[in-house]
Scaffold this motif. Structure first.
Motif, mmCIF file in Angstrom:
data_model
loop_
_atom_site.group_PDB
_atom_site.id
_atom_site.type_symbol
_atom_site.label_atom_id
_atom_site.label_comp_id
_atom_site.label_asym_id
_atom_site.label_seq_id
_atom_site.Cartn_x
_atom_site.Cartn_y
_atom_site.Cartn_z
ATOM 1 N N PHE A 178 -1.181 54.259 31.605
ATOM 2 C CA PHE A 178 -2.298 53.532 31.269
ATOM 3 C C PHE A 178 -3.569 54.312 30.934
ATOM 4 O O PHE A 178 -4.292 53.879 30.153
ATOM 5 N N GLY A 179 -3.425 55.539 31.204
ATOM 6 C CA GLY A 179 -4.479 56.488 30.889
ATOM 7 C C GLY A 179 -4.007 57.399 29.672
ATOM 8 O O GLY A 179 -4.818 58.256 29.228
ATOM 9 N N TYR A 180 -2.904 57.066 29.158
ATOM 10 C CA TYR A 180 -2.329 57.985 28.307
ATOM 11 C C TYR A 180 -3.074 58.332 26.962
ATOM 12 O O TYR A 180 -3.244 59.530 26.458
ATOM 13 N N PHE A 181 -3.530 57.171 26.016
ATOM 14 C CA PHE A 181 -4.442 57.189 24.896
ATOM 15 C C PHE A 181 -5.795 57.504 25.273
ATOM 16 O O PHE A 181 -6.530 57.862 24.232
ATOM 17 N N VAL A 182 -6.291 57.686 26.401
ATOM 18 C CA VAL A 182 -7.887 57.838 26.742
ATOM 19 C C VAL A 182 -8.245 59.129 26.160
ATOM 20 O O VAL A 182 -9.187 59.010 25.526
ATOM 21 N N PRO A 183 -7.604 60.241 26.343
ATOM 22 C CA PRO A 183 -8.063 61.418 25.631
ATOM 23 C C PRO A 183 -7.912 61.400 24.126
ATOM 24 O O PRO A 183 -9.044 62.161 23.387
ATOM 25 N N ASN A 320 -16.911 60.794 32.592
ATOM 26 C CA ASN A 320 -16.352 61.292 33.807
ATOM 27 C C ASN A 320 -15.311 60.376 34.697
ATOM 28 O O ASN A 320 -14.406 60.886 35.089
ATOM 29 N N LEU A 321 -15.892 59.251 34.985
ATOM 30 C CA LEU A 321 -15.065 58.465 35.679
ATOM 31 C C LEU A 321 -13.795 58.048 34.840
ATOM 32 O O LEU A 321 -12.692 57.797 35.477
ATOM 33 N N ALA A 322 -14.153 57.670 33.523
ATOM 34 C CA ALA A 322 -12.869 57.272 32.650
ATOM 35 C C ALA A 322 -11.848 58.315 32.772
ATOM 36 O O ALA A 322 -10.771 57.811 32.926
ATOM 37 N N PHE A 323 -11.954 59.536 32.476
ATOM 38 C CA PHE A 323 -10.994 60.653 32.408
ATOM 39 C C PHE A 323 -10.387 60.787 33.920
ATOM 40 O O PHE A 323 -9.490 61.029 34.029
ATOM 41 N N LEU A 324 -11.347 60.541 34.952
ATOM 42 C CA LEU A 324 -10.744 60.828 36.360
ATOM 43 C C LEU A 324 -9.582 59.608 36.591
ATOM 44 O O LEU A 324 -8.672 59.867 36.970
ATOM 45 N N LEU A 325 -10.109 58.525 36.174
ATOM 46 C CA LEU A 325 -9.046 57.344 36.673
ATOM 47 C C LEU A 325 -7.917 57.362 35.621
ATOM 48 O O LEU A 325 -6.845 56.864 35.721
#
Length: 404
Positions: A178-183, A320-325
């Motif tokens: 779910f957070g794989y493509f965020v960075p 900040n919150l986006a990367f933490l989640l």
């Protein structure tokens, strides 16, 4: 579309064959790209570039992973790493090439050149020759078991859905993504916010560079019999999750470069192991649909993650919150995969794998697989001892062993 239609691509691969499916995919992708060069409206681009090109890419991509298991066993991880490393190379090269083409010959001609490149997929698909087992005798019991694995008039291989190891794996991997493509999507903007004078695109290039290196290194490492491929994937998920969270506290560009280099390395580890683990868990017979449905399920979290992170940025005015989640799902997935080591491999899957290995050995030409007669001569003459003759070792998962 490429991942979303992977289940369909895997079913067609089983029904039509690897070569035919990939050729049709290459043809659809070429037509979609070429048609896009003549389109002047965004709505039609959704159809030509989105649906047609995406569907063709899906039909070409899934068979390209499946065919590797037909030719390689002991080096399956390494060849998967080599094949998937190509996408990392093009991730770094294509932006430069496209920028040059767009500035010199504009969009329509650029798409036509890309269509010509897509046409090479059809040529490559002609080399996808699945191994044919000659003089194979199929008993009545095997016929009956094969009929039971498919519903009447249906196309699904139900045996993979009775495999508890696969069920856990196919649920956990999408959950972890779910957070794989965020960075990948938001890292450049994050750098602009915290370091206005730095070039965030360099960080994405670093991820792509070490991802290609990681696919080859970890693919080779995964071929050693004492390495548990699923555990290696757990390490990759845990590392990606932690590194994504660490992006929040990194305030120096040099530190961000180090983080992204390691993030790419473990990203390559995760990607290179998808195919080999599928073959380990369900065997060669069910690997096609196992890979296809996994990629199809992954399309949802891969699509949802970046927009959610964008909404959080709009509300919080920082990432900040986006990367933490985004770091939580891969860590949770790594922990959840611990349960897979407690599930025994179905007995019938182990027998299918052994049978498939024997069939491959009979089907592969002598140039690829050592000849049985030569093996016997080697044993009797002492050639094995003098030259450290190597035979396939056993890959062990819990109470089970599969030939690597």
């Amino acid at each position: 579309m490429t991942f979303l239609l992977s289940p369909v691509a895997s079913i067609l691969t089983d029904k039509l064959g690897i070569r035919t499916t990939s050729f049709i995919g290459g043809l659809m992708a070429t037509v979609g790209m070429l048609a896009s060069s003549f389109v002047n409206s965004l709505e039609l681009l959704y159809l030509t570039y989105g649906v047609l090109l995406g569907s063709g890419a899906s039909l070409a991509y899934t068979p390209s992973l499946v065919v590797l298991g037909h030719y390689f066993h002991r080096r399956l991880g390494f060849v998967n790493g080599l094949v998937t490393a190509g996408s990392s190379v093009f991730t770094m090269v294509m932006p430069l090439l496209l920028s040059h083409l767009l500035n010199t010959i504009e969009l329509a001609a650029t798409l036509q050149i890309l269509a010509l490149m897509m046409a090479s997929l059809m040529l490559c698909s002609l080399t996808f020759r699945p191994l044919i087992v000659q003089h194979q005798r199929i008993s009545e019991q095997e016929d009956h078991a094969s009929e039971e694995s498919l519903p009447k008039g249906g196309c699904l291989d139900l045996t993979i859905w009775r495999n508890r190891k696969y069920l856990l794996w196919v649920f956990t991997i999408p959950t972890a993504l779910f957070g794989y493509f965020v960075p990948y999507v938001h890292l450049v903007q994050h750098v602009k916010d915290i370091l206005p004078n730095a070039n965030g695109e360099i960080l994405v290039t670093c991820i792509g560079l070490t991802s290609g290196v990681g696919r080859i290194i970890f693919g080779k490492l995964a071929d050693f019999p004492f390495i548990n491929r699923i555990m290696l994937q757990q390490v990759a998920f845990m590392s990606i999750g932690v590194l994504t969270m660490v992006l929040v506290v990194a305030r120096y560009f040099e530190l961000l470069i180090v983080i992204c280099l390691f993030m790419g390395l473990f990203d390559g580890c995760f990607i290179s192991l998808l195919g080999p683990i599928a073959f380990d868990v369900v065997g060669q017979k069910g690997a096609s649909q196992a890979i296809g449905f996994l990629l199809g399920f992954c399309s949802v979290p891969l699509t949802v993650g970046p927009p959610v992170a964008g909404l959080l940025y709009d509300h919080m005015k920082n990432y900040n919150l986006a990367f933490l989640l985004a770091g939580i799902p891969p860590i949770a997935g790594s922990i959840l995969l611990c349960l897979i080591h407690r599930i025994p491999q179905p007995r019938n899957e182990s027998l299918d794998e052994e049978k498939g290995t024997r069939e491959i050995k009979n089907a592969v030409p002598d140039l690829i697989q050592p000849n049985d007669a030569f093996d016997n001569i080697a044993r009797k003459s002492g050639f094995e001892r003098q030259h450290k003759w190597q035979y396939p070792k056993q890959r062990t998962y819990g109470n089970n062993s599969l030939e690597s």
